[in-house]
Design a protein around this motif. Sequence first.
Motif, PDB file in Angstrom:
ATOM      1  N   GLU A 110       3.180 -10.440  -5.138  1.00 30.85           N
ATOM      2  CA  GLU A 110       3.186 -11.735  -4.462  1.00 30.85           C
ATOM      3  C   GLU A 110       3.690 -12.828  -5.390  1.00 30.85           C
ATOM      4  OE1 GLU A 110       0.169 -14.836  -2.147  1.00 30.85           O
ATOM      5  OE2 GLU A 110      -0.619 -13.356  -3.560  1.00 30.85           O
ATOM      6  N   GLN A 111       3.214 -12.835  -6.633  1.00 29.49           N
ATOM      7  CA  GLN A 111       3.607 -13.878  -7.571  1.00 29.49           C
ATOM      8  C   GLN A 111       5.082 -13.761  -7.953  1.00 29.49           C
ATOM      9  OE1 GLN A 111       1.796 -16.490  -8.303  1.00 29.49           O
ATOM     10  NE2 GLN A 111       0.128 -15.666  -7.035  1.00 29.49           N
ATOM     11  N   ALA A 112       5.597 -12.537  -8.082  1.00 27.91           N
ATOM     12  CA  ALA A 112       7.013 -12.364  -8.386  1.00 27.91           C
ATOM     13  C   ALA A 112       7.879 -12.913  -7.259  1.00 27.91           C
ATOM     14  CB  ALA A 112       7.323 -10.886  -8.626  1.00 27.91           C
ATOM     15  N   ALA A 113       7.459 -12.669  -6.025  1.00 27.51           N
ATOM     16  CA  ALA A 113       8.211 -13.184  -4.885  1.00 27.51           C
ATOM     17  C   ALA A 113       8.133 -14.707  -4.824  1.00 27.51           C
ATOM     18  CB  ALA A 113       7.673 -12.566  -3.598  1.00 27.51           C
ATOM     19  N   LEU A 114       6.956 -15.262  -5.052  1.00 25.84           N
ATOM     20  CA  LEU A 114       6.814 -16.717  -5.012  1.00 25.84           C
ATOM     21  C   LEU A 114       7.640 -17.387  -6.102  1.00 25.84           C
ATOM     22  CD1 LEU A 114       2.967 -17.018  -4.330  1.00 25.84           C
ATOM     23  CD2 LEU A 114       4.831 -17.569  -2.741  1.00 25.84           C
ATOM     24  N   PRO A 147      -1.805  -7.444   4.333  1.00 24.51           N
ATOM     25  CA  PRO A 147      -2.490  -8.305   3.365  1.00 24.51           C
ATOM     26  C   PRO A 147      -2.612  -9.729   3.894  1.00 24.51           C
ATOM     27  CG  PRO A 147      -0.200  -8.030   2.732  1.00 24.51           C
ATOM     28  CD  PRO A 147      -0.422  -7.134   3.915  1.00 24.51           C
ATOM     29  N   ALA A 148      -3.383 -10.524   3.186  1.00 26.26           N
ATOM     30  CA  ALA A 148      -3.690 -11.877   3.657  1.00 26.26           C
ATOM     31  C   ALA A 148      -2.661 -12.906   3.227  1.00 26.26           C
ATOM     32  CB  ALA A 148      -5.082 -12.286   3.148  1.00 26.26           C
ATOM     33  N   TYR A 149      -1.498 -12.486   2.754  1.00 26.54           N
ATOM     34  CA  TYR A 149      -0.475 -13.432   2.293  1.00 26.54           C
ATOM     35  C   TYR A 149       0.863 -13.080   2.932  1.00 26.54           C
ATOM     36  CZ  TYR A 149      -0.612  -9.519  -1.012  1.00 26.54           C
ATOM     37  OH  TYR A 149      -0.680  -8.273  -1.563  1.00 26.54           O
ATOM     38  N   ARG A 150       1.789 -14.003   2.843  1.00 23.27           N
ATOM     39  CA  ARG A 150       3.073 -13.874   3.526  1.00 23.27           C
ATOM     40  C   ARG A 150       3.881 -12.698   2.966  1.00 23.27           C
ATOM     41  NH1 ARG A 150       5.942 -17.374   6.673  1.00 23.27           N
ATOM     42  NH2 ARG A 150       8.226 -17.135   6.714  1.00 23.27           N
ATOM     43  N   HIS A 151       4.459 -11.912   3.873  1.00 22.36           N
ATOM     44  CA  HIS A 151       5.260 -10.762   3.479  1.00 22.36           C
ATOM     45  C   HIS A 151       6.089 -10.299   4.663  1.00 22.36           C
ATOM     46  CE1 HIS A 151       1.962  -8.908   5.656  1.00 22.36           C
ATOM     47  NE2 HIS A 151       2.679  -7.790   5.746  1.00 22.36           N
ATOM     48  N   THR A 152       7.023  -9.416   4.401  1.00 23.23           N
ATOM     49  CA  THR A 152       7.805  -8.763   5.446  1.00 23.23           C
ATOM     50  C   THR A 152       7.272  -7.353   5.631  1.00 23.23           C
ATOM     51  OG1 THR A 152       9.807 -10.021   4.959  1.00 23.23           O
ATOM     52  CG2 THR A 152      10.087  -7.920   6.093  1.00 23.23           C
ATOM     53  N   GLY A 200      -8.186  -2.613  -4.696  1.00 23.13           N
ATOM     54  CA  GLY A 200      -7.704  -2.691  -3.328  1.00 23.13           C
ATOM     55  C   GLY A 200      -8.032  -4.017  -2.663  1.00 23.13           C
ATOM     56  N   PRO A 201      -9.300  -4.464  -2.704  1.00 26.62           N
ATOM     57  CA  PRO A 201      -9.624  -5.767  -2.117  1.00 26.62           C
ATOM     58  C   PRO A 201      -8.842  -6.919  -2.749  1.00 26.62           C
ATOM     59  CG  PRO A 201     -11.616  -4.495  -2.455  1.00 26.62           C
ATOM     60  CD  PRO A 201     -10.516  -3.723  -3.105  1.00 26.62           C
ATOM     61  N   ALA A 202      -8.663  -6.879  -4.055  1.00 24.54           N
ATOM     62  CA  ALA A 202      -7.907  -7.948  -4.711  1.00 24.54           C
ATOM     63  C   ALA A 202      -6.467  -7.971  -4.219  1.00 24.54           C
ATOM     64  CB  ALA A 202      -7.943  -7.764  -6.229  1.00 24.54           C
ATOM     65  N   ASN A 203      -5.844  -6.810  -4.097  1.00 23.41           N
ATOM     66  CA  ASN A 203      -4.459  -6.750  -3.659  1.00 23.41           C
ATOM     67  C   ASN A 203      -4.308  -7.071  -2.180  1.00 23.41           C
ATOM     68  OD1 ASN A 203      -3.312  -6.095  -6.172  1.00 23.41           O
ATOM     69  ND2 ASN A 203      -3.891  -3.948  -5.931  1.00 23.41           N
ATOM     70  N   THR A 204      -5.358  -6.919  -1.413  1.00 23.00           N
ATOM     71  CA  THR A 204      -5.318  -7.286   0.002  1.00 23.00           C
ATOM     72  C   THR A 204      -5.420  -8.792   0.179  1.00 23.00           C
ATOM     73  OG1 THR A 204      -6.349  -5.177   0.622  1.00 23.00           O
ATOM     74  CG2 THR A 204      -6.428  -6.953   2.243  1.00 23.00           C
ATOM     75  N   LEU A 205      -6.251  -9.427  -0.609  1.00 30.09           N
ATOM     76  CA  LEU A 205      -6.492 -10.859  -0.455  1.00 30.09           C
ATOM     77  C   LEU A 205      -5.508 -11.719  -1.237  1.00 30.09           C
ATOM     78  CD1 LEU A 205     -10.395 -10.816  -0.651  1.00 30.09           C
ATOM     79  CD2 LEU A 205      -8.955 -10.956   1.389  1.00 30.09           C
ATOM     80  N   GLY A 206      -4.898 -11.156  -2.279  1.00 27.50           N
ATOM     81  CA  GLY A 206      -3.965 -11.919  -3.097  1.00 27.50           C
ATOM     82  C   GLY A 206      -4.521 -12.152  -4.486  1.00 27.50           C
ATOM     83  N   VAL A 207      -3.641 -12.118  -5.469  1.00 28.98           N
ATOM     84  CA  VAL A 207      -4.025 -12.202  -6.868  1.00 28.98           C
ATOM     85  C   VAL A 207      -3.445 -13.477  -7.471  1.00 28.98           C
ATOM     86  CG1 VAL A 207      -3.929 -11.049  -9.104  1.00 28.98           C
ATOM     87  CG2 VAL A 207      -4.036  -9.693  -7.015  1.00 28.98           C
ATOM     88  N   PRO A 208      -4.250 -14.272  -8.158  1.00 35.51           N
ATOM     89  CA  PRO A 208      -3.703 -15.486  -8.780  1.00 35.51           C
ATOM     90  C   PRO A 208      -2.731 -15.145  -9.893  1.00 35.51           C
ATOM     91  CG  PRO A 208      -5.972 -15.109  -9.481  1.00 35.51           C
ATOM     92  CD  PRO A 208      -5.688 -14.120  -8.395  1.00 35.51           C
ATOM     93  N   PRO A 209      -1.936 -16.116 -10.343  1.00 29.21           N
ATOM     94  CA  PRO A 209      -0.981 -15.846 -11.422  1.00 29.21           C
ATOM     95  C   PRO A 209      -1.677 -15.336 -12.679  1.00 29.21           C
ATOM     96  CG  PRO A 209      -0.542 -17.973 -10.398  1.00 29.21           C
ATOM     97  CD  PRO A 209      -1.855 -17.500  -9.849  1.00 29.21           C
ATOM     98  N   MET A 210      -0.913 -14.630 -13.471  1.00 27.02           N
ATOM     99  CA  MET A 210      -1.405 -14.125 -14.753  1.00 27.02           C
ATOM    100  C   MET A 210      -1.873 -15.300 -15.607  1.00 27.02           C
ATOM    101  SD  MET A 210      -1.271 -11.224 -16.757  1.00 27.02           S
ATOM    102  CE  MET A 210      -1.303 -10.867 -18.520  1.00 27.02           C
ATOM    103  N   PRO A 211      -3.106 -15.249 -16.137  1.00 26.52           N
ATOM    104  CA  PRO A 211      -3.589 -16.354 -16.965  1.00 26.52           C
ATOM    105  C   PRO A 211      -2.948 -16.325 -18.346  1.00 26.52           C
ATOM    106  CG  PRO A 211      -5.192 -14.593 -16.941  1.00 26.52           C
ATOM    107  CD  PRO A 211      -4.102 -14.177 -15.991  1.00 26.52           C
ATOM    108  N   PRO A 212      -3.036 -17.414 -19.096  1.00 24.89           N
ATOM    109  CA  PRO A 212      -2.513 -17.400 -20.472  1.00 24.89           C
ATOM    110  C   PRO A 212      -3.202 -16.325 -21.303  1.00 24.89           C
ATOM    111  CG  PRO A 212      -3.036 -19.642 -19.769  1.00 24.89           C
ATOM    112  CD  PRO A 212      -3.589 -18.720 -18.729  1.00 24.89           C
ATOM    113  N   VAL A 213      -2.460 -15.704 -22.193  1.00 25.27           N
ATOM    114  CA  VAL A 213      -3.039 -14.634 -22.994  1.00 25.27           C
ATOM    115  C   VAL A 213      -3.654 -15.146 -24.294  1.00 25.27           C
ATOM    116  CG1 VAL A 213      -1.526 -12.866 -22.041  1.00 25.27           C
ATOM    117  CG2 VAL A 213      -0.806 -14.141 -24.072  1.00 25.27           C
TER     118      VAL A 213
END
Length: 441
Positions: free
Chosen positions: A64-68, A82-87, A233-246
């Motif tokens: 999702e984040q790569a597409a956004l 999933p709960a976010y925009r997709h084709t 699975g639940p995280a990938n269904t609902l959407g994952v926030p961007p990668m945080p700073p390392v």
Amino acid sequence: MEVLSFRTPGLGDQTYLLTHDGRGVLVDPQRDIGRFLDAAAERDVELRFVLETHLHNDYVSGGEQAALRTGAELVMPAAAAPAYRHTPAFHLEDIDGGGGLALRPVHTPGHTPEHTSYLVLIDGEPVALFSGGSLLVASAGRPDLLGPERARSLARLQHISLRRLAALPPGTALYPTHGEGSFCTATGAGRLTSTIGAELADNPLLAVDDPEKFADTLLAAPAPIPAFYRHMGPANTLGVPPMPPVQVPELDEPAAGHVVDVRPREAQAGGMLPGSYGIELDNDFGSWTGWLLPHGEPITLVAGPGQDVTEAVTQLAQIGVDTVQGVVRDLGDAATQTYRLVDLGTFVRLLREPDAQLLDVRMPSEREQVRLPGAAERFLPDLFTQGVPDALDQERPVLVACASGRRAAIAAARLAGAGYRPIALTGAGVPDVVSALDRLN
């Protein structure tokens, strides 16, 4: 056409970037998407599509984040919802990529119900297949990750799916997501990529014609399921926030929560903070930490002077653990938890002493191949959930072994924290011990 492979060794997975005529297709990206987008930019490729083969069980997705970030079209199996925009990708409904490139979704349930593979066509000719967790090199995706109740039904579907893919032209290149080292494979996966023809010749699962026998084969000896899988699975269904700073702050003392010592095992053996987890930083650090620690609770890392913890934070973020509070480097006089590390010769000598007691922390399938008589047996994650076997005496040293020394060191740190006197075999494993004892006898 070019296909770039990005391996994530600790999870046993691969992400792919297909490029053709200035267009890019990203397949099953991990959460740390920077490495994939950098590769596309270096090749002056416009990312047109991000493909997901299924709702992953072993990592949180960066799809999702790569597409956004790029404006690419996110394509997911039609039944994933999933709960976010997709084709949505529907079975055999081609997706036009322009310039002679087309993507043909192929519904391949079995690893998961919605699982979809993607056949790549150039000028109408099939050239490559991204098979995700369906047909793997010398194996197939396991069907039991959604629970034992659905495992046999999914295994029968996997039988159909593998034969559907095996009917493709033999020269079609095969690019699976799961591979060697992944707990998503039903049997030991071999090479990382292959062709349909090579799998027809060499994949033992394609030789099993009967669906029920096929299901029996897949389910005969299921591997353990890492504890963190239930959260992916639940995280990938609902959407994952961007990668945080390392980057994480330097701390003088641990914050509230759990302490994970990532120093080399030799440093850990010399002294750890009491009650801390000893998981030395390696390719599988994130997997073991996610498996052994309660999910989502705060973590403080302990690292050596100058030791880079970027990799540790990245691996944890790949499985959705964003709770690292900071890193402690100076333990002072507080490092009172110790254990011993010994080589094979010393271990065998100690094992032959009258008061020797041994703990084997390998997984059940490993123990079936070779056993050490008299050993207490407890798979490493079970040591954390079920405790130390009752047969082990705190007053006597406990010799700890696995297959290489990696898990033995983790177990030794746990035993030391529980008041035992562990001695971990490093650089060798139970098969080496058995061979050495046979030679002595």
